[in-house]
Design an enzyme around this catalytic site. Structure first.
Site, short mmCIF file in Angstrom:
data_model
loop_
_atom_site.label_atom_id
_atom_site.label_comp_id
_atom_site.label_asym_id
_atom_site.label_seq_id
_atom_site.Cartn_x
_atom_site.Cartn_y
_atom_site.Cartn_z
N SER A 90 0.85 -1.20 0.00
CA SER A 90 0.00 0.00 0.00
C SER A 90 0.89 1.25 0.00
O SER A 90 2.09 1.17 0.29
CB SER A 90 -0.86 -0.01 1.27
N TYR B 148 -3.67 -0.72 9.97
CA TYR B 148 -3.47 -0.93 8.52
C TYR B 148 -2.06 -0.50 8.13
O TYR B 148 -1.36 -1.23 7.42
CB TYR B 148 -4.53 -0.12 7.76
P1 NAD Z 1 -11.85 -4.75 -1.30
O1 NAD Z 1 -12.31 -4.42 0.06
O2 NAD Z 1 -12.77 -4.63 -2.45
O3 NAD Z 1 -11.16 -6.17 -1.34
C1 NAD Z 1 -10.63 -6.82 -0.22
C2 NAD Z 1 -10.70 -8.29 -0.47
O4 NAD Z 1 -10.20 -8.98 0.68
C3 NAD Z 1 -12.13 -8.74 -0.69
O5 NAD Z 1 -12.15 -9.70 -1.70
C4 NAD Z 1 -12.48 -9.35 0.64
O6 NAD Z 1 -13.47 -10.32 0.55
C5 NAD Z 1 -11.14 -9.95 1.04
N1 NAD Z 1 -11.11 -10.25 2.47
C6 NAD Z 1 -11.12 -9.38 3.50
N2 NAD Z 1 -11.17 -10.03 4.66
C7 NAD Z 1 -11.17 -11.36 4.35
C8 NAD Z 1 -11.23 -12.55 5.11
N3 NAD Z 1 -11.32 -12.55 6.45
N4 NAD Z 1 -11.24 -13.74 4.46
C9 NAD Z 1 -11.19 -13.78 3.12
N5 NAD Z 1 -11.14 -12.68 2.35
C10 NAD Z 1 -11.13 -11.50 2.96
O7 NAD Z 1 -10.63 -3.76 -1.53
P2 NAD Z 1 -9.43 -3.78 -2.56
O8 NAD Z 1 -9.06 -2.36 -2.75
O9 NAD Z 1 -9.72 -4.60 -3.77
O10 NAD Z 1 -8.30 -4.45 -1.68
C11 NAD Z 1 -7.44 -5.45 -2.13
C12 NAD Z 1 -6.08 -5.28 -1.49
O11 NAD Z 1 -5.49 -4.07 -1.94
C13 NAD Z 1 -6.12 -5.17 0.04
O12 NAD Z 1 -5.01 -5.85 0.60
C14 NAD Z 1 -5.98 -3.68 0.27
O13 NAD Z 1 -5.45 -3.39 1.52
C15 NAD Z 1 -5.03 -3.33 -0.85
N6 NAD Z 1 -4.98 -1.92 -1.20
C16 NAD Z 1 -6.08 -1.27 -1.68
C17 NAD Z 1 -5.97 0.08 -1.99
C18 NAD Z 1 -7.12 0.86 -2.52
O14 NAD Z 1 -6.97 2.08 -2.67
N7 NAD Z 1 -8.27 0.29 -2.83
C19 NAD Z 1 -4.76 0.73 -1.86
C20 NAD Z 1 -3.66 0.03 -1.38
C21 NAD Z 1 -3.78 -1.30 -1.05
#
Ligand code: NAD
Length: 253
Positions: free
Chosen positions: A145, A158
């Site tokens: 991130s 986080y």
């Molecule tokens: P999102 O919330 O749409 O996706 C998160 C995913 O993790 C989902 O599929 C959810 O079901 C899964 N998840 C969470 N807890 C879980 C559990 N207990 N068991 C199984 N699955 C679980 O958000 P996203 O943006 O697609 O996030 C994906 C990754 O990217 C994450 O690690 C997030 O921290 C990271 N990220 C996102 C951003 C952003 O701006 N969206 C930026 C940096 C990093």
């Protein structure tokens, strides 16, 4: 030829958090590059399965809750039972719980650290053991991130977990490069997914963020596709322990 190095035909990829957002986009990318994909999620990945199959890919749904290490071995076993092997692990599942640091609750701290950090390590370990057994190396792509580099606001757990991912990626690369295992990470910038819903609906914060992104827009799951295929492919054979930002220039500011 160079494009052949990006071809993932014959490879088996596992993506956690496959039902939505960045994980869904990365499943489609890996399938388009030729990999068979096992998608891990707490609930149905029907939409992702449809997208992967529409792209000519094969998809296995693995239902697992990554709020503990309990399903780690099963995720590997179900993948190997179905596809015969594993070559790529994308640790994408992650959660964010926003609260002022002064009020942050221990149970929220534990939840975030468990899913974003502890489970990631034990998945890496299980897959690395499998790669060593198979004897042909393998790839691990962790999802970091901007908060692997910066402090953030109201997300102390986080930030701690994503900063840990950057360090863990380096640590594991050091130990496992000798087995031909490449451990790297992708640090997404500010992407339009559920993870940032709360942020994007706050007009002031959303405006401040957009103003600071040189590319002048939120990222999308499609923006992750090139980086994940690269790091999962033979083209990245000599890339070890590095975290690539896909951030529209955020870190360059
Ligand atoms: P999102 O919330 O749409 O996706 C998160 C995913 O993790 C989902 O599929 C959810 O079901 C899964 N998840 C969470 N807890 C879980 C559990 N207990 N068991 C199984 N699955 C679980 O958000 P996203 O943006 O697609 O996030 C994906 C990754 O990217 C994450 O690690 C997030 O921290 C990271 N990220 C996102 C951003 C952003 O701006 N969206 C930026 C940096 C990093």
């Amino acid at each position: 030829m160079i494009l052949d190095m990006f071809n993932l035909k014959g490879k088996v990829a596992v993506v956690t958090g496959a039902n939505t957002g960045l994980g869904q986009g990365m499943c489609v990318a890996l399938a388009q590059a030729g990999a068979k994909v096992a998608g891990v999620a707490r609930r149905s990945c029907a939409e992702t399965a449809k997208l992967v199959e529409a792209n000519g890919g094969e998809f296995l749904e693995v239902i697992a809750d990554l709020s503990s290490v309990e399903p780690v071995e099963r995720i590997l076993n179900e993948t190997v039972d179905k596809f015969g092997r594993a070559d790529i692990l994308v640790n994408n599942a992650g959660i964010i719980i926003r609260e002022d640091a002064i009020d942050y609750r221990e149970e929220d701290w534990d939840k975030v650290i468990m899913t974003n950090q502890k489970v990631v390590f034990f998945l890496c370990q299980a897959f690395a053991r499998q790669y060593i057994k198979q004897g042909e190396g393998g790839k691990i792509v962790n999802v970091a991130s901007m908060l692997s580099y910066q402090g953030g606001i109201r997300v102390p757990a986080y930030t701690a977990s994503k900063s840990a991912i950057l360090g863990l990626t380096r640590a594991l690369a050091n130990e496992w490069a000798k087995y031909n295992i490449n451990v790297n990470a992708i640090a997404p910038g500010y992407m339009a997914t559920n993870n940032t819903q709360q942020l994007r609906s706050d007009e002031q914060r959303s405006g401040e963020i957009l103003e600071r992104i040189p590319a002048s827009r939120w990222g999308t799951p499609e923006d992750m596709m090139g980086a994940v295929v690269f790091l999962s492919s033979a083209a990245a054979e000599y890339v070890n322990g590095f975290t690539i930002a896909v951030d529209g220039g955020w870190l360059a500011r």
